[in-house]
Structures are given as C-alpha cells and as structure tokens.
Design an enzyme around this catalytic site. Structure first.
Site, PDB file in Angstrom:
ATOM      1  N   GLU A   1     -30.050  21.164 -53.584  1.00 19.70           N
ATOM      2  CA  GLU A   1     -29.135  22.108 -53.171  1.00 19.70           C
ATOM      3  C   GLU A   1     -29.668  23.002 -52.231  1.00 19.70           C
ATOM      4  OE1 GLU A   1     -26.154  21.542 -53.554  1.00 19.70           O
ATOM      5  OE2 GLU A   1     -25.939  20.104 -54.882  1.00 19.70           O
TER       6      GLU A   1
ATOM      7  N   CYS B   1     -15.063  11.848 -42.260  1.00 21.46           N
ATOM      8  CA  CYS B   1     -15.586  11.716 -40.821  1.00 21.46           C
ATOM      9  C   CYS B   1     -15.210  12.903 -39.871  1.00 21.46           C
ATOM     10  CB  CYS B   1     -15.018  10.490 -39.993  1.00 21.46           C
ATOM     11  SG  CYS B   1     -13.425  10.242 -39.910  1.00 21.46           S
TER      12      CYS B   1
END
EC number: 2.7.1.21
Length: 209
Positions: free
Chosen positions: A89, A183
């Site tokens: 992370e 997307c």
C-alpha cells in the site's frame, strides 16, 4: 547496484499477492526480507499483509511520521542483513518516506520493492505514488481487468447501492464493498459493473446477470 522499484496498478490487480510471492522467493533461498505495511490500513489484522487469495505475512506497521530509513537500520541490527525491503500500500507513503526509500537503496544497497495504487477515486495521484513515479528506478504496471474485459486503470469508489461516488476524502479504507477497478471509459460513465453474490456481474445493457 540496488534499485527502487514501484509496482503500480488499479484495485484488485494482485499487488499484495505479488509482494508476498517476491518475499517468499528471497526467503526460500535463505535470504531475509523486511516487510512494511501502513498502520492506516485497518482492513486486516494490525501489522499483517493479506492477499485476496488467502496469503498473509507479518509486517512492520508504520505511521506517516516514521523514518523508514532509520527503522530499516535499527531492525537490521536485530537480524541478519536484509536482502530486500518490500512496502505494501505504498500510495500512503509521504514524500519524505519515499525519499527515505531511496536512501535505503543508495546508502544501504538494499533493493526496495514498493507496491501500490497509482491514482485515487478521483483519478488523481496519491502523494506516495506521485514521488515513487518520479524517483523510482523501475516502474512496473500490474494489470487487472474492467467488467467489460478491457484493462482497468481507474479506481471507482462506490456506495452501498453500487453507484459511483465522486466526492469525499481521498483516503477511505475499504475493499470490494467500497471500490471497483474499471477502464477509463466506464469510469467516466460511472458504471461500476458491480459484482453481486456468486461472482456474477450484472449486465447494465440487458438488465440480467
């Protein structure tokens, strides 16, 4: 010469899985690795890196005020020499901490592998990702897919009804219930293609699963 690597991707691309596999590869050969995870990530047990496929490993949980270069030096005094430092992370790193990672590679000659998101739910760079993109020696994109089958590059935040959220704080810790990778086209349309129980995707065009 040691290098700083940044592995970036959208949500659910398997970043933590790749991190844990990389650490295992070192340890399988008798080498020591040092794993870091941000304390702000409260999805799992404190100080644990977990992947979606069930792999997990203990890690040092750091805060945004910790000096990772100094910590690595101190922890290395308690163990044998580290062959690799891995950060989960990494988007939550501060500018100063990214600089400290470069010090680990440049001054201690230890390769550093950082894994994280490139952008937030607004399509804007996280501070940690911004400076990793600027300062890393190697940039590697890990790929995942949108519900339409195209490569997912965006992270859409969703509400409890699966609707896109476009305002709010940059950091909101959550998993599949809060975010979905899409997307760019479906990100702009706000179409999450939310996953329902049974891993079936709801088709918004035909209103069927």
């Amino acid at each position: 010469m040691a290098k700083l690597y940044f592995y970036y991707a959208a949500m659910n691309a398997g970043k933590s899985t790749v991190l844990l596999q990389s650490s295992y590869n070192y340890r399988e050969r008798g080498m020591q690795t040092l794993l870091f995870t941000p304390a702000i990530d409260t999805r799992y047990q404190y100080g644990t890196i977990c992947s979606r496929i069930g792999l997990s490993e203990q890690a040092y949980a750091f805060n945004n005020t910790d000096n990772l270069y100094v910590l690595t030096q101190e922890l290395q005094l308690q163990a044998t020499k580290y062959s690799c430092v891995l950060i989960d992370e990494a988007q939550f790193l501060t500018r100063e901490q990214v600089y400290q990672l470069t010090e680990i590679t440049d001054q201690m000659s230890i390769p550093v592998l950082a894994y994280g998101l490139r952008t937030d739910f607004r399509g804007e760079l996280f501070p940690g990702s911004q400076f990793l993109l600027a300062w890393a020696d190697e940039l590697i994109e890990l790929k995942t897919i949108c519900h339409c089958g195209r490569k997912a590059t965006m992270n859409m935040r969703i509400d409890e009804n699966g609707q896109a959220v476009v305002e709010g704080e940059q950091v909101l810790i959550g998993g599949n219930e809060s975010y979905v990778a899409t997307c760019r086209l479906h990100y702009k349309r706000g179409e999450a293609g939310k996953t329902f129980p049974g891993n079936k995707l709801f088709n918004k065009d035909t209103n069927t699963f």
